[in-house]
Design an enzyme around this catalytic site. Structure first.
Site, PDB file in Angstrom:
ATOM      1  N   CYS A 242       0.809  -1.227   0.000  1.00 49.20           N
ATOM      2  CA  CYS A 242       0.000   0.000   0.000  1.00 49.20           C
ATOM      3  C   CYS A 242       0.843   1.278   0.000  1.00 49.20           C
ATOM      4  O   CYS A 242       0.296   2.374  -0.126  1.00 49.20           O
ATOM      5  CB  CYS A 242      -0.964  -0.021   1.174  1.00 49.20           C
ATOM      6  SG  CYS A 242      -1.931  -1.527   1.214  1.00 49.20           S
TER       7      CYS A 242
ATOM      8  N   HIS B  42      -3.445   7.019   2.905  1.00 48.24           N
ATOM      9  CA  HIS B  42      -3.843   5.674   2.486  1.00 48.24           C
ATOM     10  C   HIS B  42      -5.171   5.345   3.169  1.00 48.24           C
ATOM     11  O   HIS B  42      -5.341   5.560   4.365  1.00 48.24           O
ATOM     12  CB  HIS B  42      -2.753   4.681   2.897  1.00 48.24           C
ATOM     13  CG  HIS B  42      -3.140   3.257   2.671  1.00 48.24           C
ATOM     14  ND1 HIS B  42      -3.792   2.845   1.545  1.00 48.24           N
ATOM     15  CD2 HIS B  42      -2.960   2.142   3.432  1.00 48.24           C
ATOM     16  CE1 HIS B  42      -4.013   1.541   1.617  1.00 48.24           C
ATOM     17  NE2 HIS B  42      -3.520   1.098   2.755  1.00 48.24           N
TER      18      HIS B  42
ATOM     19  N   ASN C 161     -10.170  -0.470   1.081  1.00 47.46           N
ATOM     20  CA  ASN C 161      -8.720  -0.307   0.951  1.00 47.46           C
ATOM     21  C   ASN C 161      -8.297  -0.832  -0.420  1.00 47.46           C
ATOM     22  O   ASN C 161      -8.309  -2.036  -0.650  1.00 47.46           O
ATOM     23  CB  ASN C 161      -8.042  -1.085   2.089  1.00 47.46           C
ATOM     24  CG  ASN C 161      -6.526  -1.045   2.012  1.00 47.46           C
ATOM     25  OD1 ASN C 161      -5.948  -0.617   1.010  1.00 47.46           O
ATOM     26  ND2 ASN C 161      -5.877  -1.510   3.067  1.00 47.46           N
TER      27      ASN C 161
HETATM   28  N1  COA Z   1     -17.809  -9.059  11.414  1.00 45.71           N
HETATM   29  C1  COA Z   1     -18.169  -9.349  12.695  1.00 45.71           C
HETATM   30  N2  COA Z   1     -17.287  -9.718  13.636  1.00 45.71           N
HETATM   31  C2  COA Z   1     -15.996  -9.783  13.263  1.00 45.71           C
HETATM   32  C3  COA Z   1     -15.561  -9.507  11.953  1.00 45.71           C
HETATM   33  C4  COA Z   1     -16.532  -9.128  11.016  1.00 45.71           C
HETATM   34  N3  COA Z   1     -16.223  -8.823   9.735  1.00 45.71           N
HETATM   35  N4  COA Z   1     -14.213  -9.644  11.899  1.00 45.71           N
HETATM   36  C5  COA Z   1     -13.807 -10.012  13.110  1.00 45.71           C
HETATM   37  N5  COA Z   1     -14.887 -10.096  13.939  1.00 45.71           N
HETATM   38  C6  COA Z   1     -14.917 -10.455  15.363  1.00 45.71           C
HETATM   39  C7  COA Z   1     -13.737 -11.315  15.763  1.00 45.71           C
HETATM   40  O1  COA Z   1     -14.019 -12.678  15.543  1.00 45.71           O
HETATM   41  C8  COA Z   1     -13.620 -10.974  17.229  1.00 45.71           C
HETATM   42  O2  COA Z   1     -14.577 -11.723  17.943  1.00 45.71           O
HETATM   43  P1  COA Z   1     -14.237 -12.297  19.387  1.00 45.71           P
HETATM   44  O3  COA Z   1     -13.944 -11.099  20.246  1.00 45.71           O
HETATM   45  O4  COA Z   1     -15.478 -13.029  19.734  1.00 45.71           O
HETATM   46  O5  COA Z   1     -13.038 -13.183  19.186  1.00 45.71           O
HETATM   47  C9  COA Z   1     -14.021  -9.520  17.316  1.00 45.71           C
HETATM   48  O6  COA Z   1     -14.796  -9.257  16.133  1.00 45.71           O
HETATM   49  C10 COA Z   1     -12.843  -8.581  17.354  1.00 45.71           C
HETATM   50  O7  COA Z   1     -11.962  -8.933  16.292  1.00 45.71           O
HETATM   51  P2  COA Z   1     -10.606  -8.217  16.072  1.00 45.71           P
HETATM   52  O8  COA Z   1      -9.871  -8.863  14.931  1.00 45.71           O
HETATM   53  O9  COA Z   1      -9.910  -8.112  17.400  1.00 45.71           O
HETATM   54  O10 COA Z   1     -11.142  -6.788  15.623  1.00 45.71           O
HETATM   55  P3  COA Z   1     -10.392  -5.423  15.568  1.00 45.71           P
HETATM   56  O11 COA Z   1     -11.034  -4.490  16.497  1.00 45.71           O
HETATM   57  O12 COA Z   1      -8.907  -5.554  15.622  1.00 45.71           O
HETATM   58  O13 COA Z   1     -10.775  -4.933  14.098  1.00 45.71           O
HETATM   59  C11 COA Z   1      -9.809  -4.729  11.922  1.00 45.71           C
HETATM   60  C12 COA Z   1     -10.328  -5.670  12.985  1.00 45.71           C
HETATM   61  C13 COA Z   1      -9.288  -5.545  10.756  1.00 45.71           C
HETATM   62  C14 COA Z   1     -10.968  -3.848  11.449  1.00 45.71           C
HETATM   63  C15 COA Z   1      -8.715  -3.822  12.527  1.00 45.71           C
HETATM   64  O14 COA Z   1      -7.787  -4.607  13.257  1.00 45.71           O
HETATM   65  C16 COA Z   1      -7.980  -3.046  11.485  1.00 45.71           C
HETATM   66  O15 COA Z   1      -8.556  -2.306  10.713  1.00 45.71           O
HETATM   67  N6  COA Z   1      -6.635  -3.128  11.460  1.00 45.71           N
HETATM   68  C17 COA Z   1      -5.832  -2.460  10.472  1.00 45.71           C
HETATM   69  C18 COA Z   1      -5.832  -3.276   9.227  1.00 45.71           C
HETATM   70  C19 COA Z   1      -5.259  -2.544   8.052  1.00 45.71           C
HETATM   71  O16 COA Z   1      -5.238  -1.355   7.994  1.00 45.71           O
HETATM   72  N7  COA Z   1      -4.808  -3.326   7.076  1.00 45.71           N
HETATM   73  C20 COA Z   1      -4.336  -2.864   5.820  1.00 45.71           C
HETATM   74  C21 COA Z   1      -2.966  -2.330   5.920  1.00 45.71           C
HETATM   75  S1  COA Z   1      -2.444  -1.739   4.389  1.00 45.71           S
END
Ligand code: COA
Length: 337
Positions: A119, A259, A289
């Site tokens: 990215c 980004h 993204n």
């Molecule tokens: N819908 C519903 N629930 C979901 C889900 C979805 N699409 N994806 C994950 N969950 C659940 C998980 O299973 C977890 O459940 P649990 O607590 O029962 O285990 C809970 O939601 C929290 O998941 P988690 O992965 O800890 O969520 P988060 O708060 O970290 O959010 C992202 C996830 C991906 C949105 C976040 O981490 C993020 O945006 N990170 C940056 C990623 C990024 O920018 N990537 C590209 C870089 S170029």
């Protein structure tokens, strides 16, 4: 950072973008797994994204974005000296996207190659172009940032596949004959020691004469929490470094064009800069993204929608797999998109 005083100045002369037509909403994704519009929107700011269909791929999107950029730049394909494409979701490892776009544009036998900086791709290619133009090696360079992550997502992994969209952005950069450099500061970096945060393994399979083996699927894997923490730590730090290098204060720059990875990451950077909403360009709600393409799409679409006025200045920033990151403070001239 290199010493810009010794370089021939660079002009950004055209920016274009292209997104595929098919819109997939958060509600659509609920047909694939247990998720909801509310969960996705509140955690990411994404409501919908665009995906390729049929045989359409990153080359097609990149080619259309390139046509738009060279039109804005008023440059003919045969005047280009070099094409660099940035992609982490190419349809083929070879021939490269840049070679295919060279052929489609009819640009002649100029050098053309791809880079992988995920990215951060557009900012990486901008720094490379700056070196080539700055050293007097080439005068007109086409940069294409194009990604087609929808083909590389694991469509059972709701933690990753909700994030990505497909799209392309392109930029024409040239030797600035008026002597005005559009790059006020730029800084690209990488830290391979944390590369496992975001991976796309191309494991293939060993020769069957060596051992029996089964083909492994090719899917993006991500530690979302670590990527999040990394981005909100590293990007403000490098924006500060670039502001210092450009001898500017944050309030002197007109726009932040970040980004588009997560609206919460964008807001964290915005808060650090003390910017009001109208200075921050965000279209993640509609495109998700789009990896390397997200910054040039946000720029070109921002101008098209009247959110960005030209001429102006902007902070461009990207981060992604590698882990890589990059920040540029640029001058945006009238008529570039
Ligand atoms: N819908 C519903 N629930 C979901 C889900 C979805 N699409 N994806 C994950 N969950 C659940 C998980 O299973 C977890 O459940 P649990 O607590 O029962 O285990 C809970 O939601 C929290 O998941 P988690 O992965 O800890 O969520 P988060 O708060 O970290 O959010 C992202 C996830 C991906 C949105 C976040 O981490 C993020 O945006 N990170 C940056 C990623 C990024 O920018 N990537 C590209 C870089 S170029």
């Amino acid at each position: 950072m290199s010493n810009k005083n010794k370089l021939i100045p660079l002009k950004i002369s055209g920016v274009g973008y292209c997104v595929p037509e098919t819109v997939i909403t958060n509600d659509d994704l609920t047909k694939l797994y247990d998720t909801s519009d509310e969960w996705i929107y509140t955690r990411t700011g994404i409501r919908e994204r665009r995906f390729v269909s049929g045989e359409e791929n990153a080359i097609d999107l990149g080619y259309k974005a390139a046509l738009n950029a060279i039109k804005k730049a008023n440059v003919k394909p045969e005047e280009l000296d070099l094409i660099i494409a940035a992609s982490s979701a190419p349809p083929n490892l070879y021939p490269s996207i840049a070679c295919r776009i060279q052929e489609k544009l009819g640009a002649g036998k100029i050098p053309a190659f791809d880079i992988t900086a995920a990215c951060s791709g557009l900012i990486y290619t901008l720094e490379m172009a700056r070196a080539y133009i700055g050293a007097g090696l080439y005068k007109k360079i086409l940069l294409v940032a194009t990604d087609n992550n929808s083909r590389l997502c694991d469509w059972t992994d709701r933690g990753v596949s909700i994030l990505f969209g497909d799209g392309a952005g392109a930029m024409v950069v040239e030797e600035a004959e008026d002597g005005v450099d559009d790059i006020l500061a730029i800084n690209i970096k990488a830290d391979g020691s944390i590369g496992e945060y975001l991976t796309l393994p191309l494991t293939g399979q060993n020769c069957p004469l060596v051992e029996p083996c089964e083909e492994k699927p090719v899917h993006i894997k991500m530690n979302g929490k670590e990527v999040y923490k990394f981005a909100v730590r590293i990007i403000p730090e490098y924006i500060d470094k670039c502001l210092e290098a450009a001898n500017m204060k944050a309030e002197e720059v007109d726009y932040l064009i970040p980004h588009q990875a997560n609206q919460r990451i964008i807001e964290a950077i915005q808060q650090r800069l003390g910017y009001s909403d109208n200075k921050v360009i965000s279209n993640i709600k509609y495109y998700g993204n789009t990896s390397a393409a997200s910054v040039p799409i946000a720029l070109a679409e921002g101008v098209e929608k009247g959110k960005i006025k030209l001429p102006s200045t902007a902070i461009l920033c990207g981060f992604g797999a590698g882990m890589t990151w990059g920040v540029a403070i640029v001058r945006l001239r009238e008529g570039i998109c």
